[in-house]
Design a protein around this motif. Structure first.
Motif, PDB file in Angstrom:
ATOM      1  N   ASN A   1     -21.667  10.536   7.922  1.00  0.00           N
ATOM      2  CA  ASN A   1     -20.566  11.007   8.770  1.00  0.00           C
ATOM      3  C   ASN A   1     -20.857  10.785  10.254  1.00  0.00           C
TER       4      ASN A   1
ATOM      5  N   GLN B   1     -19.971   7.336  11.458  1.00  0.00           N
ATOM      6  CA  GLN B   1     -18.547   7.197  11.781  1.00  0.00           C
ATOM      7  C   GLN B   1     -18.211   7.833  13.123  1.00  0.00           C
TER       8      GLN B   1
ATOM      9  N   HIS C   1     -21.236  -2.933   5.918  1.00  0.00           N
ATOM     10  CA  HIS C   1     -21.452  -1.476   5.939  1.00  0.00           C
ATOM     11  C   HIS C   1     -21.723  -0.979   4.540  1.00  0.00           C
TER      12      HIS C   1
ATOM     13  N   HIS D   1     -20.864   1.436   1.734  1.00  0.00           N
ATOM     14  CA  HIS D   1     -19.667   2.196   1.380  1.00  0.00           C
ATOM     15  C   HIS D   1     -19.966   2.886   0.050  1.00  0.00           C
TER      16      HIS D   1
ATOM     17  N   SER E   1     -17.738  13.210   2.459  1.00  0.00           N
ATOM     18  CA  SER E   1     -17.028  13.610   3.678  1.00  0.00           C
ATOM     19  C   SER E   1     -16.440  15.009   3.493  1.00  0.00           C
TER      20      SER E   1
END
Length: 338
Positions: free
Chosen positions: A25, A28, A251, A253, A283
């Motif tokens: 997180n 991001q 990335h 994922h 998340s």
């Protein structure tokens, strides 16, 4: 609001929901690969607190401090080995502020990860040196106001023992989890069953034991079955990754959807977990789905491996009871006997 202690909540509630991922997180939110997330406790406290707040709003009963690599050996990589106390106090205070503002009991777990060093006899780090590093971190987390010390992602028995011994100097309850990520074992070869036996024999008894990270949600639940079978008396933690990691467009994922994580939460409860949360890739949205799914659910029968595979994905041969390494060793032993 009179808040029961963490151990009282653990003893009286049917389950507690722990938070989700920190690193994934933060990436991001702008964390750059190679930077120490722990430095954000000073540099971007508002981002750290925002993530804690989002997890609490999603329904977390437990949030873990941003201090996973907050021991002097890990911080040495960022030339911050002399800031252990300040970093861990700041991490604890950031989480504490959000937990206290929640309007319901939310507990702060002081996250303690591995040192990154290999312990004797294989590596160079001595038991005493490791104990000292863990005690230093644990005492700072206590000073910052955590409710429980949360030792996580361990892979070796030696380091687990040193971490529990060091953390016990702070006099707080301790939770300890290992990461079973190598065909159903930790990187250092420990099986869920062996982990159960190791924790049962510790001089300071953790209030909960379990698994975090690892491969995917399915493997983690299979691990929980193994731990709860070995230690039916223990409160067990399941903090699984959000599906399986895949490399997409440069990335990492994670494949897990909120629906998959909702299934995972219920199956983990049935497998014997008392504390359920998410690890990498999880998340606040995933966590909200897990909360909703647990709130409308009553614990059912222990899941079969077939059900776990059907709902969550494949599990390793070891989890299915095929211990290839042990079988190979037994075969070699038999050959030697002839």
């Amino acid at each position: 609001m009179i808040r029961p202690s963490f151990t009282e909540a653990l003893a009286t509630r049917p389950w507690l929901l722990a938070d989700g991922a920190t690193g994934t997180n933060y990436f991001q939110m702008g964390l750059v690969s190679g930077d120490a997330p722990e430095m954000w406790n000073f540099e971007h406290p508002e981002r750290v607190r925002t993530l804690h707040r989002q997890f609490i709003e999603a329904g977390a009963d437990i949030v873990l401090t941003n201090s996973f690599g907050g021991n002097r050996h890990r911080l040495k990589l960022h030339n911050a080995q002399d800031q252990v106390r300040e970093i861990n106090i700041a991490a604890a205070r950031n989480a504490r502020a959000e937990a206290d503002a929640a309007g319901r009991p939310v507990y702060v777990g002081g996250s303690i990860g591995p040192t990154g060093e290999i312990m004797e006899p294989v590596g160079a780090m001595s038991h005493d040196e490791a104990v000292k590093a863990f005690a230093e971190q644990a005492l700072a987390l206590k000073e910052g106001g955590v409710d429980v010390l949360w030792i996580e992602t361990m892979s070796s028995e030696e380091e687990l023992r040193a971490a529990v011994e060091g953390a016990s100097q702070a006099g707080l309850p301790i939770v300890t989890t290992m990461s079973f990520d190598t065909n159903g074992r930790t990187m250092m070869g420990i099986t869920p069953k062996a982990f159960g036996a190791i924790t049962a024999a510790l001089p300071t008894q953790p209030v909960a034991i379990g698994a975090n990270c690892g491969v995917g949600a399915s493997e983690l639940v299979a691990t929980v079955l193994g731990i709860s079978e070995a230690r039916p008396d223990a409160a067990v933690v399941a903090k699984g990754n959000c599906g399986i990691p895949q490399y997409v467009d440069g990335h990492i994922h994670y494949t897990g959807t909120p629906e998959l994580m909702a299934d995972y939460a219920r199956i983990a409860l049935d497998a014997g977990a008392k504390i359920i949360g998410g690890c990498c890739g999880t998340s606040p949205e995933h966590l909200a789905s897990m909360r909703k799914s647990l709130e409308s659910y009553s614990k059912g029968d222990r899941p079969s491996l077939e059900l776990i595979e059907a709902k969550l994905g494949p599990v390793s041969e070891l989890a299915k009871g095929h211990d290839a390494a042990a079988a190979g060793a037994a075969r070699r032993e038999r050959r030697r006997g002839h």
